[in-house]
Design a protein around this motif. Structure first.
Motif, PDB file in Angstrom:
ATOM      1  N   PHE A   1       0.862  -1.199   0.000  1.00 26.91           N
ATOM      2  CA  PHE A   1       0.000   0.000   0.000  1.00 26.91           C
ATOM      3  C   PHE A   1       0.893   1.241   0.000  1.00 26.91           C
ATOM      4  CE2 PHE A   1      -2.404  -3.388   1.800  1.00 26.91           C
ATOM      5  CZ  PHE A   1      -3.725  -3.164   1.456  1.00 26.91           C
ATOM      6  N   TYR A   2       0.769   2.058  -1.049  1.00 28.50           N
ATOM      7  CA  TYR A   2       1.495   3.347  -1.089  1.00 28.50           C
ATOM      8  C   TYR A   2       0.522   4.422  -0.599  1.00 28.50           C
ATOM      9  CZ  TYR A   2       4.888   0.884  -4.002  1.00 28.50           C
ATOM     10  OH  TYR A   2       5.815   0.006  -4.469  1.00 28.50           O
ATOM     11  N   MET A   3       0.807   5.014   0.556  1.00 26.28           N
ATOM     12  CA  MET A   3      -0.115   6.020   1.137  1.00 26.28           C
ATOM     13  C   MET A   3       0.388   7.423   0.824  1.00 26.28           C
ATOM     14  SD  MET A   3      -1.857   3.650   2.633  1.00 26.28           S
ATOM     15  CE  MET A   3      -3.034   4.607   3.517  1.00 26.28           C
ATOM     16  N   ASN A   4      -0.485   8.259   0.263  1.00 27.23           N
ATOM     17  CA  ASN A   4      -0.103   9.642  -0.049  1.00 27.23           C
ATOM     18  C   ASN A   4      -0.090  10.472   1.235  1.00 27.23           C
ATOM     19  OD1 ASN A   4       0.417  12.042  -1.218  1.00 27.23           O
ATOM     20  ND2 ASN A   4      -1.589  12.284  -2.186  1.00 27.23           N
ATOM     21  N   VAL A   5       1.119  10.976   1.574  1.00 26.79           N
ATOM     22  CA  VAL A   5       1.231  11.803   2.790  1.00 26.79           C
ATOM     23  C   VAL A   5       1.615  13.229   2.381  1.00 26.79           C
ATOM     24  CG1 VAL A   5       1.757   9.924   4.370  1.00 26.79           C
ATOM     25  CG2 VAL A   5       3.612  10.928   3.078  1.00 26.79           C
ATOM     26  N   GLY A   6       1.017  13.708   1.285  1.00 25.07           N
ATOM     27  CA  GLY A   6       1.381  14.975   0.649  1.00 25.07           C
ATOM     28  C   GLY A   6       1.714  16.122   1.572  1.00 25.07           C
ATOM     29  N   SER A   7       0.757  16.603   2.370  1.00 26.14           N
ATOM     30  CA  SER A   7       0.982  17.852   3.117  1.00 26.14           C
ATOM     31  C   SER A   7       1.238  17.607   4.592  1.00 26.14           C
ATOM     32  CB  SER A   7      -0.265  18.731   2.950  1.00 26.14           C
ATOM     33  OG  SER A   7      -1.398  17.980   3.388  1.00 26.14           O
ATOM     34  N   ILE A   8       1.471  16.352   4.991  1.00 27.64           N
ATOM     35  CA  ILE A   8       1.679  16.071   6.418  1.00 27.64           C
ATOM     36  C   ILE A   8       3.144  16.329   6.758  1.00 27.64           C
ATOM     37  CG2 ILE A   8       1.562  14.255   8.198  1.00 27.64           C
ATOM     38  CD1 ILE A   8      -0.615  12.945   6.403  1.00 27.64           C
ATOM     39  N   PRO A   9       3.422  17.024   7.872  1.00 26.45           N
ATOM     40  CA  PRO A   9       4.823  17.279   8.286  1.00 26.45           C
ATOM     41  C   PRO A   9       5.537  15.938   8.543  1.00 26.45           C
ATOM     42  CG  PRO A   9       3.291  18.540   9.637  1.00 26.45           C
ATOM     43  CD  PRO A   9       2.466  17.643   8.795  1.00 26.45           C
ATOM     44  N   PRO A  10       6.844  15.889   8.233  1.00 25.69           N
ATOM     45  CA  PRO A  10       7.591  14.632   8.359  1.00 25.69           C
ATOM     46  C   PRO A  10       7.459  13.964   9.733  1.00 25.69           C
ATOM     47  CG  PRO A  10       8.948  16.257   7.265  1.00 25.69           C
ATOM     48  CD  PRO A  10       7.687  16.976   7.675  1.00 25.69           C
ATOM     49  N   ASN A  11       7.484  14.751  10.818  1.00 25.41           N
ATOM     50  CA  ASN A  11       7.462  14.124  12.145  1.00 25.41           C
ATOM     51  C   ASN A  11       6.101  13.518  12.492  1.00 25.41           C
ATOM     52  OD1 ASN A  11       6.346  16.625  12.189  1.00 25.41           O
ATOM     53  ND2 ASN A  11       7.086  17.171  14.250  1.00 25.41           N
TER      54      ASN A  11
ATOM     55  N   GLU B   1       4.608   9.063  10.782  1.00 23.03           N
ATOM     56  CA  GLU B   1       4.528   7.744  11.431  1.00 23.03           C
ATOM     57  C   GLU B   1       3.198   7.572  12.157  1.00 23.03           C
ATOM     58  OE1 GLU B   1       7.146   4.888  14.315  1.00 23.03           O
ATOM     59  OE2 GLU B   1       8.082   6.706  13.540  1.00 23.03           O
ATOM     60  N   THR B   2       2.795   8.615  12.866  1.00 24.77           N
ATOM     61  CA  THR B   2       1.522   8.550  13.596  1.00 24.77           C
ATOM     62  C   THR B   2       0.368   8.338  12.620  1.00 24.77           C
ATOM     63  OG1 THR B   2       2.547  10.328  14.874  1.00 24.77           O
ATOM     64  CG2 THR B   2       0.329   9.651  15.541  1.00 24.77           C
ATOM     65  N   PHE B   3       0.431   9.088  11.512  1.00 24.34           N
ATOM     66  CA  PHE B   3      -0.625   8.982  10.501  1.00 24.34           C
ATOM     67  C   PHE B   3      -0.685   7.560   9.940  1.00 24.34           C
ATOM     68  CE2 PHE B   3      -1.424   9.028   5.870  1.00 24.34           C
ATOM     69  CZ  PHE B   3      -2.771   9.375   5.888  1.00 24.34           C
ATOM     70  N   MET B   4       0.531   6.992   9.642  1.00 22.43           N
ATOM     71  CA  MET B   4       0.602   5.653   9.073  1.00 22.43           C
ATOM     72  C   MET B   4       0.026   4.631  10.047  1.00 22.43           C
ATOM     73  SD  MET B   4       1.837   5.760   6.012  1.00 22.43           S
ATOM     74  CE  MET B   4       2.267   4.070   5.685  1.00 22.43           C
ATOM     75  N   GLN B   5       0.432   4.738  11.313  1.00 23.28           N
ATOM     76  CA  GLN B   5      -0.051   3.781  12.323  1.00 23.28           C
ATOM     77  C   GLN B   5      -1.571   3.823  12.431  1.00 23.28           C
ATOM     78  OE1 GLN B   5       1.472   1.451  13.755  1.00 23.28           O
ATOM     79  NE2 GLN B   5       3.617   1.958  13.373  1.00 23.28           N
ATOM     80  N   LYS B   6      -2.074   5.066  12.408  1.00 25.38           N
ATOM     81  CA  LYS B   6      -3.534   5.245  12.540  1.00 25.38           C
ATOM     82  C   LYS B   6      -4.253   4.620  11.337  1.00 25.38           C
ATOM     83  CE  LYS B   6      -6.886   8.939  12.983  1.00 25.38           C
ATOM     84  NZ  LYS B   6      -7.080  10.339  12.625  1.00 25.38           N
ATOM     85  N   THR B   7      -3.702   4.879  10.147  1.00 22.56           N
ATOM     86  CA  THR B   7      -4.311   4.330   8.922  1.00 22.56           C
ATOM     87  C   THR B   7      -4.278   2.801   8.931  1.00 22.56           C
ATOM     88  OG1 THR B   7      -3.261   6.218   7.837  1.00 22.56           O
ATOM     89  CG2 THR B   7      -4.353   4.604   6.417  1.00 22.56           C
ATOM     90  N   ILE B   8      -3.079   2.265   9.315  1.00 24.05           N
ATOM     91  CA  ILE B   8      -2.919   0.802   9.327  1.00 24.05           C
ATOM     92  C   ILE B   8      -3.915   0.166  10.289  1.00 24.05           C
ATOM     93  CG2 ILE B   8      -1.332  -1.081   9.966  1.00 24.05           C
ATOM     94  CD1 ILE B   8       0.942   0.816   8.888  1.00 24.05           C
TER      95      ILE B   8
END
Length: 351
Positions: free
Chosen positions: A159-169, A172-179
């Protein structure tokens, strides 16, 4: 003599039942030891098979009579046996009389041995010896194939997740939440019996989640294919080598389906029959020794003692048929030569 030997082989030794096991042991270890229980005037009245691990054959232990052979039985195992190199008394190799164990004279022990390799003397070499290393490799290769098949078989998704405008730090939180929203792997705790909904990244059956930057088209799902490797070819290669080492026709093992034409079982049987004949000769020579001991204790001497012949069943009927056919052809040829009167009769009889 015939009556006595019939009684010995069929009633005392019970060869119909026991010989198969004796031959199997001899082929497996290269040696088979049979202790003969002998009574004065009655001969051999019982036999006890001994394991090859506890018996040592001692040759040239007696300086006065180097051809003398005896056997040492050490029931506590191989640690008490010398490693095949026998210490010669007086040669700084220790005294054999101090050895523990039970000693048997040559006539008390029938030693069936497959003498095919001088490096193993005074013992025989197991029929399966050439296949031992190959068998280990074969088992390892089979295990490797199975492990590879199980580990690499699953098809995974990426799964390639688009993290376009999310700050780098915060990626990971966003990915964990999505997963955790997309997928939970139930994992049962053995101690408590409860379900644990953690995601195990190390699990080979799990999917991959990779954050990417870019426009909306960056979000996509790929699949990684499963197993592409064919390990069975290696296993078959080693299996064929194993059969070659055993010298048993593949068709006998039930692996070779294509037995058309000349390669029928019967034809392969002839080659194999020769091998069986060699083993039979070894068995007969030792059975002959048992018969001699039996007759000697019953009072037979000199030429009466050896006035008999032993034989085992022919290994292959086809083998016999071919010999008969060959003989018939020779007879026919000899007859036609005699009739033609061109060749001298002496030459015909000789050749």
């Amino acid at each position: 003599i015939q009556k006595i030997l019939y009684n010995l082989f069929y009633d005392v030794l019970n060869v119909e039942f026991n010989l198969w096991m004796w031959v199997r042991q001899m082929c497996k270890y290269g040696d088979f030891f049979l202790k003969l229980e002998i009574a004065e005037k009655y001969g051999v009245y019982n036999v006890i098979p001994y394991t090859a691990y506890h018996i040592e054959r001692q040759e040239a232990y007696n300086p006065d009579n180097p051809s003398e052979v005896r056997y040492r039985y050490a029931p506590d195992g191989m640690d008490n046996l010398s490693s095949g190199m026998y210490p010669v008394p007086g040669a700084g190799g220790g005294n054999l009389e101090n050895e523990s164990g039970i000693f048997f004279d040559n006539y008390e022990m029938a030693h069936f041995r497959l003498l095919s390799d001088v490096n193993y003397l005074p013992y025989g070499r197991a029929y399966i010896e050439p296949a031992r290393k190959l068998y280990k490799q074969y088992v390892l290769m089979e295990d490797a194939m199975l492990i590879h098949r199980i580990a690499r078989a699953p098809e995974k998704r990426i799964f390639y997740m688009n993290v376009g405008s999310i700050p780098p730090n915060e990626i990971e939180t966003f990915m964990q939440k999505t997963i955790s929203q997309l997928k939970r792997t139930p994992f049962q705790d053995n101690k408590t019996g409860e379900y644990n909904l953690k995601y195990n990244m190390q699990n080979m059956l799990e999917d991959f989640y990779i954050p990417v930057r870019g426009n909306d088209t960056a979000t996509k799902i790929d699949t990684t294919p499963g197993l592409q490797y064919d390990g069975i070819a290696d296993v078959e290669y080693l299996r064929d080598k194993l059969f070659a080492a055993l010298k048993v026709p593949k068709a006998f093992m039930g692996y070779d389906e294509n037995t058309e034409g000349k390669a029928t079982l019967a034809a392969q049987d002839i080659r194999f029959a020769r091998t069986i004949e060699r083993i039979q000769r070894i068995m007969v020579s030792e059975l002959q020794k048992i018969a001699l001991v039996h007759l000697y204790t019953q009072g037979y001497k000199d030429e009466n003692l050896t006035n008999f012949e032993l034989s085992l069943t022919t290994p292959s009927i086809i083998y016999d048929q071919e010999r008969v056919a060959l003989m018939t052809e020779k007879m026919t040829l000899a007859q036609s030569m005699l009739d033609s009167k061109i060749i001298p009769t002496d030459w015909i009889y000789e050749n």
